[in-house]
Design a protein around this motif. Structure first.
Motif, PDB file in Angstrom:
ATOM      1  N   ASN A   1       1.167  11.956  -7.173  1.00 21.95           N
ATOM      2  CA  ASN A   1       1.142  10.971  -5.998  1.00 21.95           C
ATOM      3  C   ASN A   1       2.651  10.767  -5.314  1.00 21.95           C
ATOM      4  O   ASN A   1       2.335   9.259  -4.242  1.00 21.95           O
TER       5      ASN A   1
ATOM      6  N   TYR B   1      -2.525  10.851  -1.004  1.00 20.96           N
ATOM      7  CA  TYR B   1      -2.757  12.665  -0.562  1.00 20.96           C
ATOM      8  C   TYR B   1      -4.362  11.957  -0.395  1.00 20.96           C
ATOM      9  O   TYR B   1      -5.182  11.704  -1.627  1.00 20.96           O
TER      10      TYR B   1
ATOM     11  N   ARG C   1       1.016  -0.915  -0.048  1.00 14.12           N
ATOM     12  CA  ARG C   1      -0.099   0.151  -0.160  1.00 14.12           C
ATOM     13  C   ARG C   1       0.802   1.305   0.207  1.00 14.12           C
ATOM     14  O   ARG C   1       0.099   2.257  -0.161  1.00 14.12           O
ATOM     15  N   ILE C   2       1.964   1.185   0.198  1.00 17.61           N
ATOM     16  CA  ILE C   2       2.840   2.967   0.458  1.00 17.61           C
ATOM     17  C   ILE C   2       3.804   2.017  -0.940  1.00 17.61           C
ATOM     18  O   ILE C   2       4.250   1.308  -1.635  1.00 17.61           O
ATOM     19  N   ASN C   3       4.187   3.443  -1.639  1.00 23.93           N
ATOM     20  CA  ASN C   3       4.500   3.619  -2.671  1.00 23.93           C
ATOM     21  C   ASN C   3       5.684   4.513  -3.131  1.00 23.93           C
ATOM     22  O   ASN C   3       6.256   4.522  -4.291  1.00 23.93           O
TER      23      ASN C   3
ATOM     24  N   ALA D   1      -2.001   7.873   5.534  1.00 26.86           N
ATOM     25  CA  ALA D   1      -0.589   6.806   6.246  1.00 26.86           C
ATOM     26  C   ALA D   1      -1.012   6.220   5.874  1.00 26.86           C
ATOM     27  O   ALA D   1       0.233   4.489   5.910  1.00 26.86           O
ATOM     28  N   TRP D   2      -2.373   5.407   6.372  1.00 22.30           N
ATOM     29  CA  TRP D   2      -2.336   3.923   5.575  1.00 22.30           C
ATOM     30  C   TRP D   2      -1.976   3.454   4.673  1.00 22.30           C
ATOM     31  O   TRP D   2      -2.072   2.176   4.480  1.00 22.30           O
ATOM     32  N   ASN D   3      -1.676   4.605   3.756  1.00 19.23           N
ATOM     33  CA  ASN D   3      -2.376   3.960   2.300  1.00 19.23           C
ATOM     34  C   ASN D   3      -1.348   5.062   2.011  1.00 19.23           C
ATOM     35  O   ASN D   3      -1.754   6.243   1.948  1.00 19.23           O
ATOM     36  N   THR D   4      -0.279   4.953   1.508  1.00 21.46           N
ATOM     37  CA  THR D   4       0.454   6.176   0.334  1.00 21.46           C
ATOM     38  C   THR D   4      -0.954   7.484  -0.723  1.00 21.46           C
ATOM     39  O   THR D   4      -1.729   6.360  -1.280  1.00 21.46           O
TER      40      THR D   4
ATOM     41  N   PHE E   1      -1.528  13.912   3.612  1.00 16.26           N
ATOM     42  CA  PHE E   1      -1.675  12.406   3.374  1.00 16.26           C
ATOM     43  C   PHE E   1      -1.738  11.055   4.410  1.00 16.26           C
ATOM     44  O   PHE E   1      -2.177  11.130   5.732  1.00 16.26           O
TER      45      PHE E   1
ATOM     46  N   LEU F   1       5.927   7.766   7.413  1.00 15.05           N
ATOM     47  CA  LEU F   1       4.672   8.102   7.948  1.00 15.05           C
ATOM     48  C   LEU F   1       4.036   6.724   8.176  1.00 15.05           C
ATOM     49  O   LEU F   1       3.050   7.329   9.466  1.00 15.05           O
ATOM     50  N   SER F   2       3.959   5.790   7.788  1.00 14.56           N
ATOM     51  CA  SER F   2       2.967   5.087   8.385  1.00 14.56           C
ATOM     52  C   SER F   2       3.191   4.392   9.723  1.00 14.56           C
ATOM     53  O   SER F   2       2.814   4.889  10.601  1.00 14.56           O
TER      54      SER F   2
ATOM     55  N   TYR G   1     -10.964   3.194   0.855  1.00  9.50           N
ATOM     56  CA  TYR G   1     -11.645   3.472  -0.969  1.00  9.50           C
ATOM     57  C   TYR G   1     -13.466   3.144  -0.875  1.00  9.50           C
ATOM     58  O   TYR G   1     -13.763   3.710  -1.575  1.00  9.50           O
TER      59      TYR G   1
ATOM     60  N   THR H   1      -7.203  -3.618   0.406  1.00 13.46           N
ATOM     61  CA  THR H   1      -6.797  -2.016   0.602  1.00 13.46           C
ATOM     62  C   THR H   1      -7.489  -1.652  -0.409  1.00 13.46           C
ATOM     63  O   THR H   1      -7.282  -0.491  -1.151  1.00 13.46           O
TER      64      THR H   1
ATOM     65  N   SER I   1       2.177   7.826  12.891  1.00 10.50           N
ATOM     66  CA  SER I   1       1.577   7.791  12.786  1.00 10.50           C
ATOM     67  C   SER I   1       0.532   7.024  13.861  1.00 10.50           C
ATOM     68  O   SER I   1      -0.675   6.374  13.671  1.00 10.50           O
TER      69      SER I   1
ATOM     70  N   TYR J   1      -5.491   7.180  -6.284  1.00 10.00           N
ATOM     71  CA  TYR J   1      -5.115   7.791  -7.817  1.00 10.00           C
ATOM     72  C   TYR J   1      -5.474   6.813  -8.429  1.00 10.00           C
ATOM     73  O   TYR J   1      -4.665   6.933 -10.047  1.00 10.00           O
ATOM     74  N   LYS J   2      -5.629   5.307  -7.861  1.00 11.35           N
ATOM     75  CA  LYS J   2      -5.244   4.230  -8.432  1.00 11.35           C
ATOM     76  C   LYS J   2      -6.633   3.843  -8.808  1.00 11.35           C
ATOM     77  O   LYS J   2      -8.013   3.753  -8.473  1.00 11.35           O
TER      78      LYS J   2
END
Lengths: 350, 247
Positions: free
Chosen positions: B122, B145, A128-130, B140-143, B138, A137-138, B226, A257, A141, B171-172
């Motif tokens: 993004n 914005y 989930r992190i790109n 954080a749970w998922n990259t 932003f 940041l994950s 989502y 996700t 927080s 954005y996906k």
């Protein structure tokens, strides 16, 4: 006259050299320009992360290292990145199936190793992190990991004299802001590169494998290599390995996700480098040892499990095959990386 | 000697032509004033109670969103594009007025912009300015914005604290919440060195919960990932309009 000038230059020069000699050579934690050079190891592809936009410098790397090992990044100053990511385990966490965070809270995933991250196109078990820079940041927080905000971290760091000096040394604009924090961390974690295992030395002809390790390598290439692709031992895709969903954790992987049924129970194909050190295994740490992982792969899965087509019929392996594969997997242990002084904690906590 | 003369005169002519070209494509400033509304009234945080299309009362405690990649189409149909994002935040008056320098001079009749952050931006790592994660936009749970945040309260809400929480982003595909907004201007605006018209854009919060997907707060009071995000995104796609004269 000339002579005087020569003394004038020589004397302090000599003195500085002497000092540098004392300070430099013995200092286990000193980071030089050579220490932060990035080289693509032989046979590795071009990295995904572009160091051109964040060229590592000794000062940037040292700042990233300090941040990585500093519990100041958590709400009550109890948990650092290094608390969960242990160097001796290739920055995974030995013996915990699930991560432990702030106030002893238990997470729902196994801590993955941190190695060769600049070749990853996405992060976390579900991808989930790109971007490597955004990854911290994950945990920062997450209420059950560090439970802090980046805004508050900036405030805490701004109040700290030592950090102010380090940001100044590391970044042209000298500011303590989120971008510089994240880039310093990426310089540190991005240089965690494991490419000097016995397997690598075998590949470059510097070492040999025992007969059982070599048989294991051939079996591995035949049965596992499509997903755990050399030389990174991952193809960076997400796959369903037929694991049943844990009824307490309810972790459905990528599907959680994006809501796509097709992505049910898909998890990232993890690298297998240093796999000997990163037990227990799988996204929730359900297998204690490699034998259990291999026993899992030899099962047949039902159609309803949506296991990957490569796995659904069960991989045919004899007990001897399994032990050969395990012997081979242990050649992926990279002592140079596990003991690399650059990544050690200068404060000595971990 | 003669050759040199020719060279110089050519040079002078070239310089003149270049200067003229420069004059023709002069630069001005693109200025846009955002104004947030609920139906026909200016949005006020906290104190005022509004009603959604189902008659459920609600108030608004937070309203902010990203806009960017502004483009203008001139009266001859040619488009000029800019890059970059702005965070419009009801709580910060300064954020509502945006201006982009060095915009080509001309007369324009259509404004186009993006609500959200393009997939490229993004996925570009740590950034500063409007895209600094300290702005609290932003995930954080998922990259990625959050493109728009609306928070408030409603007695109809099905959450225990009667909260409304709409954090829309992604954005996906198939949960892409980026929407391109296209607004024909009622009168062409002039942008030039001397005079820069201000374009006034109104955003109507009530649209988030009305068309094309009416929202019943007793069934949906929180969107934070989502799930249902594109439902709300299709609503905010129609949230903007150009202000009537005199507003």
């Amino acid at each position: 006259m000339k002579k005087r000038i020569i003394y004038f230059v020589l004397f302090p020069g000599f003195f500085i050299l002497l000092l540098a000699g004392f300070a430099g050579d013995n200092n286990y934690f000193a980071i030089t320009a050579k220490d932060v050079e990035f080289h693509i190891p032989k046979g590795f592809p071009q990295p995904v992360y572009d160091f051109k936009n964040n060229t590592p410098t000794p000062a940037g790397f040292v700042l990233g290292r300090k941040l990585f090992y500093d519990p100041i990044l958590s709400k009550d100053s109890s948990i650092s990145c290094g608390f969960c990511h242990q160097r001796i385990a290739a920055f995974a966490h030995i013996d915990h199936a699930l991560s432990h965070g702030i106030n002893g809270l238990i997470g729902k995933r196994n801590v993955p190793p941190l190695e060769n991250l600049v070749w990853s196109s996405s992060f976390m078990w579900d991808g989930r992190i790109n971007h490597l820079e955004m990854q911290p940041l994950s945990p920062i927080s997450n209420p059950i990991e560090m439970n802090e905000t980046i805004r508050n971290i900036i405030k805490k760091l701004q109040r700290n004299k030592e950090y102010a000096g380090m940001f100044k040394a590391a970044f042209k604009d000298s500011v303590v802001n989120s971008r510089n924090i994240l880039r310093a961390l990426a310089q540190f974690t991005g240089l965690m590169i494991s490419a000097n295992s016995r397997y690598d030395k075998f590949m470059s002809g510097e070492d040999t494998l025992s007969p059982s390790e070599y048989k294991g390598l051939q079996l591995f290439r035949d049965k596992c290599g499509q997903c755990h692709k050399e030389p990174l031992f991952t193809d960076n895709t997400f796959r369903n390995t037929g694991l049943a969903m844990d009824t307490n954790l309810h972790d459905s992987g990528v599907a959680a996700t994006n809501g796509q049924m097709l992505d049910m129970m898909k998890f990232k194909v993890p690298t297998l480098r240093n796999i000997e050190m990163t037990y227990p295994y799988m996204h929730d740490g359900r297998f204690r040892n490699l034998k259990q992982v291999l026993d899992h792969y030899t099962q047949k899965f039902t159609k309803e499990s949506h296991a990957d087509p490569i796995l659904v019929e069960g991989i045919q392996l004899t007990e001897e095959d399994k032990s050969n594969i395990i012997d081979f997997l242990k050649t992926l242990t990279d002592q140079t990386f596990l003991h690399d002084r650059r990544f050690a904690d200068p404060s000595g906590h971990y | 000697m003669m050759k040199e003369h020719v060279f110089y005169s050519l040079f002078v002519i070239a310089a003149l032509v270049a200067a003229m070209a420069f004059m023709v494509t002069g630069k001005g400033k693109l200025s846009i004033q955002f104004q947030n509304y609920v139906e026909d009234k200016s949005l006020r945080l906290d104190s005022v109670s509004y009603k959604n299309v189902l008659g459920q009362p609600y108030n608004v405690t937070m309203f902010k969103y990203y806009v960017g990649n502004f483009r203008l189409k001139n009266i001859r149909g040619r488009e000029y594009a800019t890059k970059g994002y702005f965070l419009i935040n009801q709580e910060e008056k300064n954020s509502m007025q945006i201006s982009i320098d060095n915009f080509p001079e001309g007369e324009y009749d259509t404004l186009i912009f993006t609500l959200g952050i393009d997939s490229m931006d993004n996925c570009s790592g740590a950034q500063s300015g409007a895209l600094d994660p300290v702005n609290g936009m932003f995930w954080a749970w998922n990259t990625g914005y959050v493109f728009l945040k609306m928070e408030g309260k409603s007695p109809a809400s099905n959450s225990t604290a009667r909260q409304l929480e709409f954090h829309i982003g992604g954005y996906k595909e198939p949960n892409n919440c980026i929407r391109v907004i296209r607004l024909p201007l009622k009168h062409a605006v002039k942008i030039g060195e001397k005079k820069n018209d201000i374009i006034k854009v109104q955003a109507d919060v009530s649209h988030l919960f009305s068309a094309p997907n009416p929202v019943d707060f007793s069934k949906l009071s929180s969107v934070v990932d989502y799930k249902n995000a594109s439902t709300i995104a299709d609503n905010y796609a129609t949230m903007f309009k150009i202000a009537d004269e005199g507003k």
